[in-house]
Each structure stands twice: as C-alpha cells, then as structure tokens.
Design an enzyme around this catalytic site. Structure first.
Site, PDB file in Angstrom:
ATOM      1  CE  LYS A  15      -1.890  -1.116   3.953  1.00 31.77           C
ATOM      2  NZ  LYS A  15      -1.143  -2.349   4.287  1.00 31.77           N
ATOM      3  NE  ARG A  90      -4.343   0.465   9.757  1.00 36.61           N
ATOM      4  CZ  ARG A  90      -3.176  -0.078   9.464  1.00 36.61           C
ATOM      5  NH1 ARG A  90      -2.941  -1.314   9.750  1.00 36.61           N
ATOM      6  NH2 ARG A  90      -2.253   0.625   8.924  1.00 36.61           N
ATOM      7  NE  ARG A 132       7.955  -1.911   6.078  1.00 35.45           N
ATOM      8  CZ  ARG A 132       6.635  -1.937   6.257  1.00 35.45           C
ATOM      9  NH1 ARG A 132       5.825  -1.483   5.329  1.00 35.45           N
ATOM     10  NH2 ARG A 132       6.134  -2.427   7.358  1.00 35.45           N
ATOM     11  NE  ARG A 175       6.466   0.150   9.981  1.00 36.67           N
ATOM     12  CZ  ARG A 175       5.311   0.011   9.336  1.00 36.67           C
ATOM     13  NH1 ARG A 175       5.137   0.577   8.155  1.00 36.67           N
ATOM     14  NH2 ARG A 175       4.328  -0.687   9.866  1.00 36.67           N
ATOM     15  NE  ARG A 186       2.499  -4.537  11.204  1.00 37.35           N
ATOM     16  CZ  ARG A 186       3.588  -4.383  10.423  1.00 37.35           C
ATOM     17  NH1 ARG A 186       4.751  -4.856  10.810  1.00 37.35           N
ATOM     18  NH2 ARG A 186       3.494  -3.752   9.291  1.00 37.35           N
TER      19      ARG A 186
HETATM   20  P1  AP5 Z   1       4.927  -1.451   1.808  1.00 37.61           P
HETATM   21  O1  AP5 Z   1       4.522  -0.711   0.594  1.00 37.61           O
HETATM   22  O2  AP5 Z   1       5.663  -0.715   2.861  1.00 37.61           O
HETATM   23  O3  AP5 Z   1       3.662  -2.247   2.423  1.00 37.61           O
HETATM   24  P2  AP5 Z   1       2.377  -1.717   3.211  1.00 37.61           P
HETATM   25  O4  AP5 Z   1       1.198  -2.434   2.675  1.00 37.61           O
HETATM   26  O5  AP5 Z   1       2.331  -0.217   3.208  1.00 37.61           O
HETATM   27  O6  AP5 Z   1       2.731  -2.295   4.635  1.00 37.61           O
HETATM   28  P3  AP5 Z   1       2.653  -1.653   6.105  1.00 37.61           P
HETATM   29  O7  AP5 Z   1       3.419  -2.598   6.973  1.00 37.61           O
HETATM   30  O8  AP5 Z   1       3.116  -0.229   6.113  1.00 37.61           O
HETATM   31  O9  AP5 Z   1       1.189  -1.720   6.415  1.00 37.61           O
HETATM   32  P4  AP5 Z   1       0.558  -1.724   7.786  1.00 37.61           P
HETATM   33  O10 AP5 Z   1      -0.821  -1.425   7.423  1.00 37.61           O
HETATM   34  O11 AP5 Z   1       0.759  -2.947   8.575  1.00 37.61           O
HETATM   35  O12 AP5 Z   1       1.388  -0.595   8.625  1.00 37.61           O
HETATM   36  P5  AP5 Z   1       1.040   0.891   9.048  1.00 37.61           P
HETATM   37  O13 AP5 Z   1       2.289   1.659   9.070  1.00 37.61           O
HETATM   38  O14 AP5 Z   1      -0.097   1.410   8.281  1.00 37.61           O
HETATM   39  O15 AP5 Z   1       5.808  -2.707   1.313  1.00 37.61           O
HETATM   40  C1  AP5 Z   1       6.393  -3.607   2.243  1.00 37.61           C
HETATM   41  C2  AP5 Z   1       7.748  -4.092   1.698  1.00 37.61           C
HETATM   42  O16 AP5 Z   1       7.523  -4.858   0.517  1.00 37.61           O
HETATM   43  C3  AP5 Z   1       8.691  -2.952   1.279  1.00 37.61           C
HETATM   44  O17 AP5 Z   1       9.994  -3.295   1.629  1.00 37.61           O
HETATM   45  C4  AP5 Z   1       8.539  -2.848  -0.271  1.00 37.61           C
HETATM   46  O18 AP5 Z   1       9.726  -2.418  -0.908  1.00 37.61           O
HETATM   47  C5  AP5 Z   1       8.187  -4.279  -0.623  1.00 37.61           C
HETATM   48  N1  AP5 Z   1       7.240  -4.349  -1.738  1.00 37.61           N
HETATM   49  C6  AP5 Z   1       6.164  -3.534  -1.956  1.00 37.61           C
HETATM   50  N2  AP5 Z   1       5.501  -3.927  -3.070  1.00 37.61           N
HETATM   51  C7  AP5 Z   1       6.163  -5.020  -3.546  1.00 37.61           C
HETATM   52  C8  AP5 Z   1       5.938  -5.873  -4.663  1.00 37.61           C
HETATM   53  N3  AP5 Z   1       4.921  -5.689  -5.524  1.00 37.61           N
HETATM   54  N4  AP5 Z   1       6.792  -6.910  -4.841  1.00 37.61           N
HETATM   55  C9  AP5 Z   1       7.835  -7.102  -3.997  1.00 37.61           C
HETATM   56  N5  AP5 Z   1       8.102  -6.312  -2.917  1.00 37.61           N
HETATM   57  C10 AP5 Z   1       7.261  -5.292  -2.695  1.00 37.61           C
HETATM   58  O19 AP5 Z   1       0.527   0.674  10.546  1.00 37.61           O
HETATM   59  C11 AP5 Z   1       1.401   0.332  11.595  1.00 37.61           C
HETATM   60  C12 AP5 Z   1       0.646   0.234  12.908  1.00 37.61           C
HETATM   61  O20 AP5 Z   1       0.072   1.527  13.241  1.00 37.61           O
HETATM   62  C13 AP5 Z   1      -0.547  -0.726  12.928  1.00 37.61           C
HETATM   63  O21 AP5 Z   1      -0.133  -2.049  13.213  1.00 37.61           O
HETATM   64  C14 AP5 Z   1      -1.404  -0.127  14.049  1.00 37.61           C
HETATM   65  O22 AP5 Z   1      -0.890  -0.471  15.320  1.00 37.61           O
HETATM   66  C15 AP5 Z   1      -1.204   1.381  13.855  1.00 37.61           C
HETATM   67  N6  AP5 Z   1      -2.240   1.963  12.986  1.00 37.61           N
HETATM   68  C16 AP5 Z   1      -2.064   2.442  11.720  1.00 37.61           C
HETATM   69  N7  AP5 Z   1      -3.226   2.887  11.225  1.00 37.61           N
HETATM   70  C17 AP5 Z   1      -4.164   2.685  12.186  1.00 37.61           C
HETATM   71  C18 AP5 Z   1      -5.565   2.909  12.245  1.00 37.61           C
HETATM   72  N8  AP5 Z   1      -6.262   3.423  11.225  1.00 37.61           N
HETATM   73  N9  AP5 Z   1      -6.199   2.575  13.399  1.00 37.61           N
HETATM   74  C19 AP5 Z   1      -5.535   2.063  14.444  1.00 37.61           C
HETATM   75  N10 AP5 Z   1      -4.218   1.802  14.439  1.00 37.61           N
HETATM   76  C20 AP5 Z   1      -3.531   2.103  13.310  1.00 37.61           C
END
Ligand code: AP5
Length: 232
Positions: A15, A90, A132, A175, A186
């Site tokens: 994403k 979410r 990552r 991270r 997660r």
């Molecule tokens: P990346 O693009 O970083 O993946 P992503 O889907 O963005 O993954 P996240 O881990 O950021 O999502 P998340 O939702 O768990 O975390 P968030 O920060 O939102 O890609 C991942 C890796 O793969 C990278 O190294 C990239 O290079 C590689 N890659 C990408 N595409 C690829 C492809 N096609 N092929 C191969 N490799 C690829 O949330 C973190 C925490 O914050 C949550 O756990 C929660 O505690 C809190 N939080 C966030 N939002 C909320 C909310 N709305 N409500 C409550 N708590 C929240």
C-alpha cells in the site's frame, strides 16, 4: 472531481509503495496513519506514548486517537482536490467515523471515491516486512531483497555496511514492528478487524481489487488503470 482513494490490504501488501508513486503522479497528499502515529511516538507526545503501547503489540490504536488525527488532516487545504488514505479506516467502527468525516468535509462536492483492495496471500509478506527499510526523512520505502524476481523502483545508496536514501541521503531505518513476531500479530489484527471492510465497501460498489502479488510496476499499472476508469 475530488479524488478520494482508500487503500486496504494486509501488512506488507504494498500500500505504502504504491501510494507514494500514485501521490507523486496525481499530486495527491499521501495520508499514512501509521507514519502519522510513528511521528507522534518520535515527538514523545502523550498520544505517541498511548499509540506505541498498541503498535508494538501489532494491535490497533484506539479509535479516538486515529479518527481525530485523520479528521484534522483531511480538513487541511492540500486535501481540497483529494487524497489517498493509506491505513485508515481499519475497522467497521473507523469506517463509520469516516462516513461522518466525509459528510462534514465534502458537503455537496462531487467525489470520485474508490477503495483499492490489495489482494495477496499472507505467506510471502513476512519476508517483505522483515526486509523493509525506510527513509526516516522522506518516507521512501526500500527492501533488502528482491522478491519474486522483481526490483523495487529505487536502490538505496550503500556506504560501508549502512544504507542511505538516494533522495535525501538519510540513513535508512527498520521499523520496530517489522519483526516476525509483531508481523504475525498484525496479520491477525488485519483479518479480524480490517478485512471485513472489503465486504462493507463491496456492497457500496466502491471496491477495485488489485492483484498485489505481482512486481511493483505491474501492480502500479493495474492501479493506474483503475484510477483512470471513470476518473477525470
Ligand atoms: P509497503 O509498501 O511498505 O507495504 P504496506 O502495505 O504499506 O505495509 P505496512 O506494513 O506499512 O502496512 P501496515 O498497514 O501494517 O502498517 P502501518 O504503518 O499502516 O511494502 C512492504 C515491503 O515490501 C517494502 O519493503 C517494499 O519495498 C516491498 N514491496 C512492496 N511492493 C512489492 C511488490 N509488488 N513486490 C515485492 N516487494 C514489494 O501501521 C502500523 C501500525 O500503526 C498498525 O499495526 C497499528 O498499530 C497502527 N495503525 C495504523 N493505522 C491505524 C488505524 N487506522 N487505526 C488504528 N491503528 C492504526
């Protein structure tokens, strides 16, 4: 027409990577809840402290914290023509809160609202997450490995054993929640709390499914096609 895009998918589904590319091309602000929460943690604020307790366990941060952050962010001037929501809503409760926020900020504005669902099996994602690395300054996302033969669009700069961002030369960091143990928690949170949103938004005819197991460029091509369909 105001573009309002919501990205939903399991952790590591790409994403963030795709939002960065789409937001640059379409000049839309990238609203990344996880990054906003990590900035609160880094600032040492009380909100950050409360958020950190949940993030390190792979759980959702309480709704009153995130919904307030999102509401304030979406009211900012740069969101007038649209935005990409990466990581919000979410849960069904957050989706309800977002409906209210949309009612408040959009009024009679015509919107092109779409939900992009990043569909990918969980088994390949742990490897993506533990490898990552991100730039703490500009948020660019990298990976130590090439997965399934594809290459992320950018290679980090290597000096000695350290890696640096090619945009701003900041040293890349990992991270704290990108460990195997937290990643598993997660995923559980994603499937129990977030995935039901696909059903909710499908009933409203908003969902475009993206096959997220392809290489980064192929995923982006699908995304662009979906954005341009009925877009403006
Ligand atoms: P990346 O693009 O970083 O993946 P992503 O889907 O963005 O993954 P996240 O881990 O950021 O999502 P998340 O939702 O768990 O975390 P968030 O920060 O939102 O890609 C991942 C890796 O793969 C990278 O190294 C990239 O290079 C590689 N890659 C990408 N595409 C690829 C492809 N096609 N092929 C191969 N490799 C690829 O949330 C973190 C925490 O914050 C949550 O756990 C929660 O505690 C809190 N939080 C966030 N939002 C909320 C909310 N709305 N409500 C409550 N708590 C929240």
């Amino acid at each position: 027409m105001k573009r309002e895009y919501i990205f939903i998918g399991p952790p590591g589904s790409g994403k963030g990577t795709q939002t960065i590319m789409l937001s640059r091309e379409y000049k839309l602000p990238h609203i990344d809840t996880g990054a906003l929460l990590r900035a609160e943690i880094a600032s040492g604020s009380e909100i950050g402290e409360r958020a950190n307790e949940r993030i390190k366990k792979g759980q959702l941060v309480p709704i009153e914290i995130v919904s307030e952050i999102i509401k304030n962010r979406l009211k900012e001037k740069d969101c007038e023509n649209g935005f990409i929501l990466d990581g919000y809503p979410r849960s069904l409760e957050q989706a309800k809160a977002l409906d209210k926020i949309f009612e408040e900020i959009d009024g009679t504005t015509q919107t092109d609202r779409k939900v992009f669902y990043f569909d990918i099996a969980e088994d390949s994602l742990i490897e993506r997450l533990v490898n990552r690395r991100t730039c703490p300054k500009c948020g660019e996302i990298f990976n130590l490995k090439t997965i399934k033969g594809d290459t992320p669009p950018l290679k980090p700069l290597k000096r000695g054993d350290s890696l640096f961002c090619p945009h701003c030369e900041a040293e890349l960091t990992q991270r704290k929640d990108d460990t195997e143990e937290v990643a598993k928690a997660r995923f559980e949170t994603y499937f129990s709390e977030t995935h039901p949103l696909i059903d909710l938004y499908s009933k409203r005819n908003l969902v475009c499914t993206i096959q997220a197991d392809k290489d980064i460029k192929t995923v982006y091509a699908q995304l662009k096609k979906a954005v341009e369909k009925n877009g403006n």
